[in-house]
Design a protein around this motif. Structure first.
Motif, PDB file in Angstrom:
ATOM      1  N   TYR A 181     -68.985  94.024 -75.401  1.00  0.00           N
ATOM      2  CA  TYR A 181     -68.355  92.786 -75.860  1.00  0.00           C
ATOM      3  C   TYR A 181     -69.191  91.592 -75.417  1.00  0.00           C
ATOM      4  O   TYR A 181     -69.485  91.441 -74.223  1.00  0.00           O
ATOM      5  N   ILE A 182     -69.567  90.763 -76.371  1.00  0.00           N
ATOM      6  CA  ILE A 182     -70.155  89.459 -76.069  1.00  0.00           C
ATOM      7  C   ILE A 182     -69.084  88.444 -76.439  1.00  0.00           C
ATOM      8  O   ILE A 182     -68.711  88.311 -77.610  1.00  0.00           O
ATOM      9  N   VAL A 183     -68.552  87.738 -75.439  1.00  0.00           N
ATOM     10  CA  VAL A 183     -67.401  86.866 -75.671  1.00  0.00           C
ATOM     11  C   VAL A 183     -67.717  85.458 -75.181  1.00  0.00           C
ATOM     12  O   VAL A 183     -68.781  85.192 -74.605  1.00  0.00           O
ATOM     13  N   ASP A 184     -66.725  84.555 -75.428  1.00  0.00           N
ATOM     14  CA  ASP A 184     -66.866  83.163 -74.995  1.00  0.00           C
ATOM     15  C   ASP A 184     -68.178  82.557 -75.491  1.00  0.00           C
ATOM     16  O   ASP A 184     -68.924  81.930 -74.735  1.00  0.00           O
ATOM     17  N   VAL A 185     -68.457  82.756 -76.776  1.00  0.00           N
ATOM     18  CA  VAL A 185     -69.648  82.211 -77.447  1.00  0.00           C
ATOM     19  C   VAL A 185     -70.928  82.585 -76.693  1.00  0.00           C
ATOM     20  O   VAL A 185     -71.806  81.750 -76.473  1.00  0.00           O
ATOM     21  N   GLY A 186     -71.008  83.832 -76.295  1.00  0.00           N
ATOM     22  CA  GLY A 186     -72.250  84.323 -75.688  1.00  0.00           C
ATOM     23  C   GLY A 186     -72.448  83.927 -74.248  1.00  0.00           C
ATOM     24  O   GLY A 186     -73.584  83.947 -73.756  1.00  0.00           O
ATOM     25  N   THR A 187     -71.372  83.605 -73.535  1.00  0.00           N
ATOM     26  CA  THR A 187     -71.517  83.279 -72.106  1.00  0.00           C
ATOM     27  C   THR A 187     -70.961  84.373 -71.197  1.00  0.00           C
ATOM     28  O   THR A 187     -71.044  84.247 -69.973  1.00  0.00           O
ATOM     29  N   ARG A 188     -70.440  85.431 -71.785  1.00  0.00           N
ATOM     30  CA  ARG A 188     -70.024  86.596 -70.991  1.00  0.00           C
ATOM     31  C   ARG A 188     -70.403  87.860 -71.749  1.00  0.00           C
ATOM     32  O   ARG A 188     -70.239  87.940 -72.974  1.00  0.00           O
ATOM     33  N   LEU A 189     -70.901  88.828 -71.013  1.00  0.00           N
ATOM     34  CA  LEU A 189     -71.249  90.142 -71.555  1.00  0.00           C
ATOM     35  C   LEU A 189     -70.474  91.184 -70.776  1.00  0.00           C
ATOM     36  O   LEU A 189     -70.566  91.246 -69.539  1.00  0.00           O
ATOM     37  N   LEU A 190     -69.674  91.984 -71.474  1.00  0.00           N
ATOM     38  CA  LEU A 190     -68.900  93.048 -70.835  1.00  0.00           C
ATOM     39  C   LEU A 190     -69.421  94.398 -71.284  1.00  0.00           C
ATOM     40  O   LEU A 190     -69.583  94.650 -72.480  1.00  0.00           O
ATOM     41  N   LEU A 191     -69.676  95.258 -70.299  1.00  0.00           N
ATOM     42  CA  LEU A 191     -70.238  96.577 -70.537  1.00  0.00           C
ATOM     43  C   LEU A 191     -69.224  97.648 -70.162  1.00  0.00           C
ATOM     44  O   LEU A 191     -68.381  97.442 -69.270  1.00  0.00           O
ATOM     45  N   ALA A 192     -69.310  98.800 -70.801  1.00  0.00           N
ATOM     46  CA  ALA A 192     -68.451  99.926 -70.446  1.00  0.00           C
ATOM     47  C   ALA A 192     -68.735 100.342 -69.014  1.00  0.00           C
ATOM     48  O   ALA A 192     -69.895 100.426 -68.593  1.00  0.00           O
ATOM     49  N   TRP A 230     -63.977  98.197 -68.657  1.00  0.00           N
ATOM     50  CA  TRP A 230     -65.058  97.262 -68.930  1.00  0.00           C
ATOM     51  C   TRP A 230     -65.348  96.433 -67.691  1.00  0.00           C
ATOM     52  O   TRP A 230     -64.452  96.131 -66.907  1.00  0.00           O
ATOM     53  N   ARG A 231     -66.616  96.055 -67.539  1.00  0.00           N
ATOM     54  CA  ARG A 231     -67.018  95.242 -66.388  1.00  0.00           C
ATOM     55  C   ARG A 231     -67.906  94.097 -66.862  1.00  0.00           C
ATOM     56  O   ARG A 231     -68.660  94.230 -67.821  1.00  0.00           O
ATOM     57  N   ASN A 232     -67.771  92.965 -66.161  1.00  0.00           N
ATOM     58  CA  ASN A 232     -68.660  91.846 -66.433  1.00  0.00           C
ATOM     59  C   ASN A 232     -70.079  92.204 -66.016  1.00  0.00           C
ATOM     60  O   ASN A 232     -70.287  92.817 -64.955  1.00  0.00           O
ATOM     61  N   PHE A 269     -62.249  87.837 -73.796  1.00  0.00           N
ATOM     62  CA  PHE A 269     -62.287  89.301 -73.851  1.00  0.00           C
ATOM     63  C   PHE A 269     -60.959  89.894 -74.315  1.00  0.00           C
ATOM     64  O   PHE A 269     -60.911  90.707 -75.238  1.00  0.00           O
ATOM     65  N   GLU A 270     -59.836  89.496 -73.689  1.00  0.00           N
ATOM     66  CA  GLU A 270     -58.545  90.092 -74.029  1.00  0.00           C
ATOM     67  C   GLU A 270     -58.167  89.791 -75.478  1.00  0.00           C
ATOM     68  O   GLU A 270     -57.664  90.659 -76.204  1.00  0.00           O
ATOM     69  N   ALA A 271     -58.422  88.558 -75.905  1.00  0.00           N
ATOM     70  CA  ALA A 271     -58.095  88.198 -77.286  1.00  0.00           C
ATOM     71  C   ALA A 271     -58.952  88.987 -78.273  1.00  0.00           C
ATOM     72  O   ALA A 271     -58.478  89.406 -79.342  1.00  0.00           O
ATOM     73  N   ALA A 272     -60.223  89.204 -77.917  1.00  0.00           N
ATOM     74  CA  ALA A 272     -61.106  89.978 -78.792  1.00  0.00           C
ATOM     75  C   ALA A 272     -60.607  91.408 -78.922  1.00  0.00           C
ATOM     76  O   ALA A 272     -60.559  91.971 -80.035  1.00  0.00           O
ATOM     77  N   GLN A 273     -60.232  92.026 -77.800  1.00  0.00           N
ATOM     78  CA  GLN A 273     -59.695  93.381 -77.851  1.00  0.00           C
ATOM     79  C   GLN A 273     -58.445  93.451 -78.729  1.00  0.00           C
ATOM     80  O   GLN A 273     -58.287  94.370 -79.546  1.00  0.00           O
ATOM     81  N   ALA A 274     -57.572  92.465 -78.559  1.00  0.00           N
ATOM     82  CA  ALA A 274     -56.304  92.487 -79.282  1.00  0.00           C
ATOM     83  C   ALA A 274     -56.508  92.369 -80.789  1.00  0.00           C
ATOM     84  O   ALA A 274     -55.864  93.084 -81.573  1.00  0.00           O
ATOM     85  N   ILE A 275     -57.407  91.491 -81.216  1.00  0.00           N
ATOM     86  CA  ILE A 275     -57.570  91.301 -82.661  1.00  0.00           C
ATOM     87  C   ILE A 275     -58.275  92.495 -83.297  1.00  0.00           C
ATOM     88  O   ILE A 275     -57.978  92.880 -84.428  1.00  0.00           O
ATOM     89  N   VAL A 316     -72.053  95.951 -81.294  1.00  0.00           N
ATOM     90  CA  VAL A 316     -71.396  95.047 -80.350  1.00  0.00           C
ATOM     91  C   VAL A 316     -70.709  93.951 -81.147  1.00  0.00           C
ATOM     92  O   VAL A 316     -71.101  93.646 -82.278  1.00  0.00           O
ATOM     93  N   VAL A 317     -69.674  93.359 -80.565  1.00  0.00           N
ATOM     94  CA  VAL A 317     -69.086  92.160 -81.150  1.00  0.00           C
ATOM     95  C   VAL A 317     -69.588  90.958 -80.372  1.00  0.00           C
ATOM     96  O   VAL A 317     -69.844  91.031 -79.164  1.00  0.00           O
ATOM     97  N   ALA A 318     -69.756  89.842 -81.090  1.00  0.00           N
ATOM     98  CA  ALA A 318     -70.202  88.596 -80.476  1.00  0.00           C
ATOM     99  C   ALA A 318     -69.282  87.504 -81.001  1.00  0.00           C
ATOM    100  O   ALA A 318     -69.373  87.110 -82.167  1.00  0.00           O
TER     101      ALA A 318
END
Length: 672
Positions: free
Chosen positions: A484-495, A501-503, A466-472, A459-461
């Motif tokens: 995806y763990i994004v926004d400094v660990g305040t959102r978790l997105l699952l397949a 992807w879903r929150n 989310f969109e910026a993480a995917q792009a980079i 996983v990425v943290a």
């Protein structure tokens, strides 16, 4: 590897062990000691601790009151004290488990390094290990040694048997691995509990226990004093050694011997049944029956029931039995039967119960015959057939000595450590993106190659959205993660199973606890800290530009207002204010728990202050070589690795250090 064996019952001490001195000082003590010693001889094992209960009893060796005893260079016996100082039999240990569990947790917390695995012996130890797993994330293996359902099947009901069976069922269900000695244990015995064990049960035969042989100055063993009990001590002996409990069925052996005049004329009977002066309860009752049967005038001068013995006595009596005698195990059920492989090593033919492990041992070694333990006459016939046939006796003795190498502690150690390593192995890698995965194209390529060859979860943290993480990730040609763990660990997105992807709404709900976003906004407004663009914010996150001093001011303001939040300063200019239950470590823990993993099974890799919580919390951490000064104060600990290579090459370097890089990938890491 640091291995901890946990065994609560009996008198566990450095050899020589007074087997039979209490009802619970039996074969499992030999198993634990020999397993620990064999494991410690391996180069990949750093330390083995045998943890047991500490007690003081005037009848027993004073060593049991000592907190630590050194067994070998890498093996210690560590004793845990509770409020109860007295020795406790197995039946009384249940009431002591809560106190022991608390003391054991305190013991673990005080260690400079947590064990990689706990091997629990019996269900009471497994209950303690489950609690330690919940608190510290240490996986545990379980060896039952004896099971309540077989006691019930043998008709030996007793108080507390239902509770014991329930505890065994919980141990089987909770263990990451179950280590047993025979296929019968693996298939029939464990299978009788109705708990799915596919992939978790392993059949590992133990080795031959090491008994202290009589030395040159030990001429006064029981083998030398058989004339104290026997009229014709020169005759071959039928030899049995077992705890005086009903399931060992020793009375049947006495009845079998008493009922066969030919056998009585050809051989003597010698039974070692623990320390008679220490017997209470069931043991005392069994010994009383043995003495009553031995009082039969037909057995006068034919039977020896020594009231006590030591390891040298046992070794000497095996040697005596090898001179035309037989070792007899008439147990109603025997989970394994260490004494049968001891007999094989000594060149003693066996007559053994057909119920349980002995059937497999005798089939493998071909050093004796099996009997129905409820057929007294059949026991006598089997013994007489070996005693009266020197050629058969010699063939069985030769087979035992020749084949007993199949039971080898070195092999056991290799197999058990491999199992421990598997259940303690990392299951998930969580990586920061910016300047950790990114920053060097060769390193990124090496990481992508590793990911393509590894079954490890990924996983990425990141502090990004989310969109910026995917792009980079796409820009750097890095592999897509499992989550995806994004926004400094305040959102978790699952397949979502459909390519998207879903929150994770369950994680979002968990972050609501103790978080008043509106109140935090109001409290911080007077500080005038520069906000980051609005797209960087979220329901559980506020973001600002600022200095370390401004981050400290935010912390102080929120604390003064009594508002729960986490304030994270990173990259020398970014300040994130998170819900108190949020953060990268919290999100990793939530994701891992969905798969049944603890944080100890996770690896974190990062370079900045917003990675600090996951680098501190995960069992393994990789700080890449280009990490910022914010991580300079991250405390050194077992599992934390500071790579010399920068960016993704540093991750691959750390993974290689953990043995998680295939040979085809390692050169890429070195080239990077």
């Amino acid at each position: 590897m640091f291995i901890l064996h946990l065994a609560l019952g009996g008198c566990l001490k450095s050899p020589p062990v007074a087997y039979g001195i209490t009802a619970d000082t039996g074969g499992h003590i030999a198993y634990v000691i020999e397993a620990a010693r064999a494991q410690a001889r391996r180069d990949d094992v750093d330390q083995v601790s045998i943890v047991t209960r500490r007690f003081a009893d005037a009848r027993l060796d004073s060593c049991h009151a000592r907190a630590r005893e050194t067994l070998d260079a890498k093996v210690t016996i560590d004793r845990i004290a509770t409020g109860t100082e007295a020795y406790l039999e197995k039946e009384a240990l249940d009431a002591e488990l809560p106190a022991f569990t608390a003391a054991f947790s305190a013991h673990l917390a005080a260690l400079p390094r947590l064990p990689d695995v706990i091997h629990a012996h019996f269900a009471d130890a497994a209950a303690v290990a489950r609690a330690a797993q919940a608190q510290f994330g240490i996986p545990f293996a379980y060896t039952p040694h004896a099971l309540g359902i077989d006691k019930r099947a043998a008709g030996l009901e007793g108080e507390g048997l239902d509770a014991r069976i329930d505890a065994e069922r919980a141990a089987i269900a909770g263990a990451a691995a179950i280590l047993v000695s025979t296929r019968d244990e693996a298939e029939r015995q464990i299978g009788g509990y109705g708990v799915p064990v596919t992939g978790r049960i392993h059949c590992l035969p133990p080795g031959v226990p090491q008994r202290e042989a009589a030395g040159a100055n030990d001429a006064d063993t029981l083998a030398d004093r058989l004339g104290d009990w026997l009229d014709r001590p020169e005759l071959p002996i039928l030899f049995a050694v077992a705890r005086p409990v009903a399931k060992k069925n020793l009375a049947a052996l006495v009845r079998a011997y008493a009922g066969d005049p030919v056998l009585r004329a050809r051989a003597n009977l010698v039974i070692l049944a623990g320390r008679h002066d220490h017997a209470v309860g069931e043991e005392a009752a069994v010994l009383a029956e043995l003495h009553r049967l031995a009082a039969d005038p037909a057995l006068a001068g034919r039977i020896a029931l020594p009231p006590r013995h030591d390891a040298a006595d046992v070794a000497a009596l095996y040697a005596r039995a090898a001179q035309g005698g037989v070792f007899v195990n008439p147990a109603l059920h025997e989970p394994f039967g260490l004494t049968l492989i001891e007999a094989a090593a000594a060149g003693v033919p066996v007559v053994a119960t057909r119920n349980g492990g002995p059937a497999e041992i005798v089939a493998r070694l071909d050093h004796g015959v099996l009997i129905d333990p409820r057929d007294d006459a059949g026991i006598a016939r089997a013994c007489r057939a070996i005693i009266g046939d020197p050629a058969r006796h010699a063939a069985f003795a030769r087979a035992g000595r020749t084949r007993v190498g199949a039971y080898c502690w070195t092999d056991y150690a290799a197999a058990s450590v491999a199992i421990y390593r598997d259940i303690a192995a990392p299951r998930l890698l969580a990586c920061d993106i910016d300047h950790t995965l990114t920053g060097d194209s060769d390193g990124a390529a090496a990481f992508a190659a590793w990911r393509g060859a590894s079954p490890l979860g990924f996983v990425v943290a990141t502090g990004r959205g989310f969109e910026a993480a995917q792009a980079i990730l796409a820009r750097w040609q890095l592999p897509e993660p499992d989550a995806y763990i994004v926004d400094v660990g305040t959102r978790l997105l699952l397949a979502d199973g459909a390519g998207g992807w879903r929150n994770c709404v369950e994680y979002a709900r968990a972050l609501d606890a103790g978080w008043d976003r509106a109140a935090v906004v109001r409290a911080l407004a007077p500080l005038g800290v520069t906000p980051q663009p609005v797209e960087t914010e979220g329901p559980h996150k506020l973001s600002f530009f600022g200095t370390a001093a401004e981050a400290a001011a935010i912390r102080g303001t929120l604390a003064a207002a009594g508002l729960g939040a986490r304030v994270i300063f990173s990259h020398g200019e970014l300040i994130d204010v998170l819900a108190p239950a949020g953060g990268k470590a919290a999100a990793i823990a939530f994701y891992a728990a969905r798969h049944g993993w603890s944080l100890r099974r996770c690896i974190a890799a990062g370079d900045s202050g917003n990675d600090a919580d996951m680098l501190a919390a995960c069992g393994h951490a990789i700080v890449v070589g280009n990490a910022g000064a914010e991580l300079a104060d991250l405390p050194a600990r077992a599992g934390l690795y500071r790579a010399t290579a920068h960016h993704a090459a540093g991750i691959v370097e750390g993974l290689d250090r953990l043995g998680l890089v295939a040979s085809a990938t390692a050169p890429l890491a070195q080239a990077a």
